[in-house]
Design a protein around this motif. Sequence first.
Motif, PDB file in Angstrom:
ATOM      1  N   SER A 164       0.897  -1.097  -0.256  1.00  0.00           N
ATOM      2  CA  SER A 164       0.006  -0.033   0.065  1.00  0.00           C
ATOM      3  C   SER A 164       0.734   1.438  -0.257  1.00  0.00           C
ATOM      4  O   SER A 164       0.228   2.472   0.277  1.00  0.00           O
ATOM      5  CB  SER A 164      -0.917   0.142   1.173  1.00  0.00           C
ATOM      6  OG  SER A 164      -2.328  -0.881   0.746  1.00  0.00           O
ATOM      7  N   GLU A 165       1.659   1.031  -0.509  1.00  0.00           N
ATOM      8  CA  GLU A 165       2.924   2.728  -1.153  1.00  0.00           C
ATOM      9  C   GLU A 165       3.621   2.512  -1.836  1.00  0.00           C
ATOM     10  O   GLU A 165       3.948   0.818  -2.070  1.00  0.00           O
ATOM     11  CB  GLU A 165       2.999   2.431   1.063  1.00  0.00           C
ATOM     12  CG  GLU A 165       4.501   1.447   0.890  1.00  0.00           C
ATOM     13  CD  GLU A 165       5.016   2.275   2.548  1.00  0.00           C
ATOM     14  OE1 GLU A 165       5.861   3.304   2.792  1.00  0.00           O
ATOM     15  OE2 GLU A 165       4.809   1.142   3.506  1.00  0.00           O
ATOM     16  N   TYR A 166       4.023   3.139  -2.371  1.00  0.00           N
ATOM     17  CA  TYR A 166       5.612   3.522  -3.261  1.00  0.00           C
ATOM     18  C   TYR A 166       6.778   3.637  -2.862  1.00  0.00           C
ATOM     19  O   TYR A 166       7.243   4.231  -1.843  1.00  0.00           O
ATOM     20  CB  TYR A 166       4.875   5.162  -4.065  1.00  0.00           C
ATOM     21  CG  TYR A 166       3.532   5.098  -4.711  1.00  0.00           C
ATOM     22  CD1 TYR A 166       3.399   4.407  -6.239  1.00  0.00           C
ATOM     23  CD2 TYR A 166       2.223   5.198  -4.617  1.00  0.00           C
ATOM     24  CE1 TYR A 166       2.896   3.634  -6.971  1.00  0.00           C
ATOM     25  CE2 TYR A 166       1.045   5.266  -4.870  1.00  0.00           C
ATOM     26  CZ  TYR A 166       0.735   4.468  -6.555  1.00  0.00           C
ATOM     27  OH  TYR A 166       0.167   4.570  -6.766  1.00  0.00           O
ATOM     28  N   HIS A 167       7.742   2.434  -3.670  1.00  0.00           N
ATOM     29  CA  HIS A 167       9.051   2.826  -3.002  1.00  0.00           C
ATOM     30  C   HIS A 167      10.006   3.225  -4.355  1.00  0.00           C
ATOM     31  O   HIS A 167       9.320   2.809  -5.165  1.00  0.00           O
ATOM     32  CB  HIS A 167       9.349   1.471  -2.740  1.00  0.00           C
ATOM     33  CG  HIS A 167       8.378   0.918  -1.526  1.00  0.00           C
ATOM     34  ND1 HIS A 167       8.673   1.187  -0.210  1.00  0.00           N
ATOM     35  CD2 HIS A 167       7.734   0.082  -1.612  1.00  0.00           C
ATOM     36  CE1 HIS A 167       8.045   0.248   0.519  1.00  0.00           C
ATOM     37  NE2 HIS A 167       7.175  -0.340  -0.280  1.00  0.00           N
ATOM     38  N   ASP A 168      10.804   4.072  -3.904  1.00  0.00           N
ATOM     39  CA  ASP A 168      12.796   4.523  -4.762  1.00  0.00           C
ATOM     40  C   ASP A 168      12.862   2.558  -5.189  1.00  0.00           C
ATOM     41  O   ASP A 168      12.329   2.403  -4.139  1.00  0.00           O
ATOM     42  CB  ASP A 168      12.660   5.109  -4.208  1.00  0.00           C
ATOM     43  CG  ASP A 168      11.869   6.968  -4.044  1.00  0.00           C
ATOM     44  OD1 ASP A 168      10.760   6.662  -4.623  1.00  0.00           O
ATOM     45  OD2 ASP A 168      12.849   7.436  -3.122  1.00  0.00           O
ATOM     46  N   LEU A 169      13.139   3.088  -5.783  1.00  0.00           N
ATOM     47  CA  LEU A 169      14.457   1.981  -6.806  1.00  0.00           C
ATOM     48  C   LEU A 169      15.660   2.266  -7.170  1.00  0.00           C
ATOM     49  O   LEU A 169      15.511   3.351  -7.888  1.00  0.00           O
ATOM     50  CB  LEU A 169      13.586   1.325  -8.349  1.00  0.00           C
ATOM     51  CG  LEU A 169      13.582  -0.178  -8.282  1.00  0.00           C
ATOM     52  CD1 LEU A 169      14.199  -1.128  -7.162  1.00  0.00           C
ATOM     53  CD2 LEU A 169      13.377  -0.608  -9.545  1.00  0.00           C
ATOM     54  N   ILE A 170      16.471   1.600  -6.608  1.00  0.00           N
ATOM     55  CA  ILE A 170      17.640   1.938  -7.074  1.00  0.00           C
ATOM     56  C   ILE A 170      18.377   0.945  -7.943  1.00  0.00           C
ATOM     57  O   ILE A 170      18.573   0.245  -7.165  1.00  0.00           O
ATOM     58  CB  ILE A 170      18.558   2.343  -5.756  1.00  0.00           C
ATOM     59  CG1 ILE A 170      17.997   2.535  -3.999  1.00  0.00           C
ATOM     60  CG2 ILE A 170      20.560   2.968  -5.854  1.00  0.00           C
ATOM     61  CD1 ILE A 170      18.010   4.016  -4.866  1.00  0.00           C
ATOM     62  N   LEU A 171      18.812   1.435  -9.281  1.00  0.00           N
ATOM     63  CA  LEU A 171      19.657   0.995 -10.143  1.00  0.00           C
ATOM     64  C   LEU A 171      20.655   0.648 -10.307  1.00  0.00           C
ATOM     65  O   LEU A 171      21.787   1.756 -10.237  1.00  0.00           O
ATOM     66  CB  LEU A 171      18.684   1.399 -10.950  1.00  0.00           C
ATOM     67  CG  LEU A 171      17.535   1.417 -11.566  1.00  0.00           C
ATOM     68  CD1 LEU A 171      17.328   2.361 -13.350  1.00  0.00           C
ATOM     69  CD2 LEU A 171      16.954  -0.054 -11.654  1.00  0.00           C
ATOM     70  N   TYR A 172      21.680  -0.867 -10.749  1.00  0.00           N
ATOM     71  CA  TYR A 172      23.110  -0.690 -10.555  1.00  0.00           C
ATOM     72  C   TYR A 172      23.796  -1.615 -11.675  1.00  0.00           C
ATOM     73  O   TYR A 172      22.576  -2.169 -12.450  1.00  0.00           O
ATOM     74  CB  TYR A 172      23.292  -1.854  -9.130  1.00  0.00           C
ATOM     75  CG  TYR A 172      23.255  -0.418  -8.066  1.00  0.00           C
ATOM     76  CD1 TYR A 172      24.623  -0.165  -7.319  1.00  0.00           C
ATOM     77  CD2 TYR A 172      22.255  -0.638  -7.430  1.00  0.00           C
ATOM     78  CE1 TYR A 172      24.876  -0.077  -6.850  1.00  0.00           C
ATOM     79  CE2 TYR A 172      22.534  -0.049  -5.613  1.00  0.00           C
ATOM     80  CZ  TYR A 172      24.082   0.827  -6.238  1.00  0.00           C
ATOM     81  OH  TYR A 172      24.349   1.543  -4.516  1.00  0.00           O
ATOM     82  N   GLY A 173      24.260  -1.342 -12.221  1.00  0.00           N
ATOM     83  CA  GLY A 173      24.769  -2.104 -13.662  1.00  0.00           C
ATOM     84  C   GLY A 173      26.443  -1.999 -13.778  1.00  0.00           C
ATOM     85  O   GLY A 173      27.246  -1.774 -12.981  1.00  0.00           O
ATOM     86  N   LEU A 174      26.577  -4.045 -14.851  1.00  0.00           N
ATOM     87  CA  LEU A 174      27.770  -3.814 -14.638  1.00  0.00           C
ATOM     88  C   LEU A 174      28.039  -3.875 -16.054  1.00  0.00           C
ATOM     89  O   LEU A 174      27.314  -5.041 -16.773  1.00  0.00           O
ATOM     90  CB  LEU A 174      28.369  -4.744 -13.826  1.00  0.00           C
ATOM     91  CG  LEU A 174      29.863  -5.099 -13.986  1.00  0.00           C
ATOM     92  CD1 LEU A 174      30.817  -4.088 -13.246  1.00  0.00           C
ATOM     93  CD2 LEU A 174      29.917  -6.096 -13.207  1.00  0.00           C
ATOM     94  N   THR A 175      28.877  -3.751 -16.693  1.00  0.00           N
ATOM     95  CA  THR A 175      29.415  -4.739 -18.300  1.00  0.00           C
ATOM     96  C   THR A 175      30.397  -5.232 -18.160  1.00  0.00           C
ATOM     97  O   THR A 175      30.972  -5.131 -16.975  1.00  0.00           O
ATOM     98  CB  THR A 175      29.257  -2.860 -19.401  1.00  0.00           C
ATOM     99  OG1 THR A 175      30.672  -2.679 -19.370  1.00  0.00           O
ATOM    100  CG2 THR A 175      28.054  -2.547 -19.442  1.00  0.00           C
ATOM    101  N   ASN A 176      30.578  -5.936 -19.411  1.00  0.00           N
ATOM    102  CA  ASN A 176      31.656  -7.039 -19.138  1.00  0.00           C
ATOM    103  C   ASN A 176      32.809  -6.601 -19.494  1.00  0.00           C
ATOM    104  O   ASN A 176      33.893  -6.825 -18.931  1.00  0.00           O
ATOM    105  CB  ASN A 176      31.239  -8.162 -20.677  1.00  0.00           C
ATOM    106  CG  ASN A 176      31.781  -9.267 -20.460  1.00  0.00           C
ATOM    107  OD1 ASN A 176      32.515  -9.820 -19.163  1.00  0.00           O
ATOM    108  ND2 ASN A 176      31.273 -10.636 -21.525  1.00  0.00           N
TER     109      ASN A 176
END
Length: 180
Positions: A164-176
Amino acid sequence: MNGFPKIETERLFLTELKSDDIYEIVKHASNKNISDFTQNIPFPYSEKDAIHWISVANKGFENGSQYTFAIRTKENNEFIGGIGLKVERRDNRAEIGYWIAEPYWGKGLATEATKSIIKYGFEKLKLNKLTSSHLAKNPASGRVMENCGMTKEGELKEQVFKQSEYHDLILYGLTNKHEK
């Protein structure tokens, strides 16, 4: 690929999910703290949820779109969580998702499992990029990603609606090319 792969690390085995795991999956995943800090694990977590997860994992492996592993201790082969890659072949990338049973938090096991799944994604699946994300209220998961060489790529405000609530999402990445 012949049969489901098995990955071995210093303290863990990453193996196929099996129906024998249902009891342990439900025991560990039916924990409000697990649900509160993950995007997709409901609370309460039922046997039906575990059966569905195993079924989706099996179908994903069969069609090459998903590689979902049980995380097990080497010491006694106990199920302690799950980790997987959701593959996007068109763009040659995958998203990593994981969870660890609460009694095993803070021991570096999520990092150990994630490092091995990154290696698997790049070396065995020949992917170009791996991503992962965590709810903003779970910075420990972000530390796992950073410890595995991933870089924060962004923050999506109010991206996930859960409990019942909205949450922020943190994104991570890594390339080969950056993994080496």
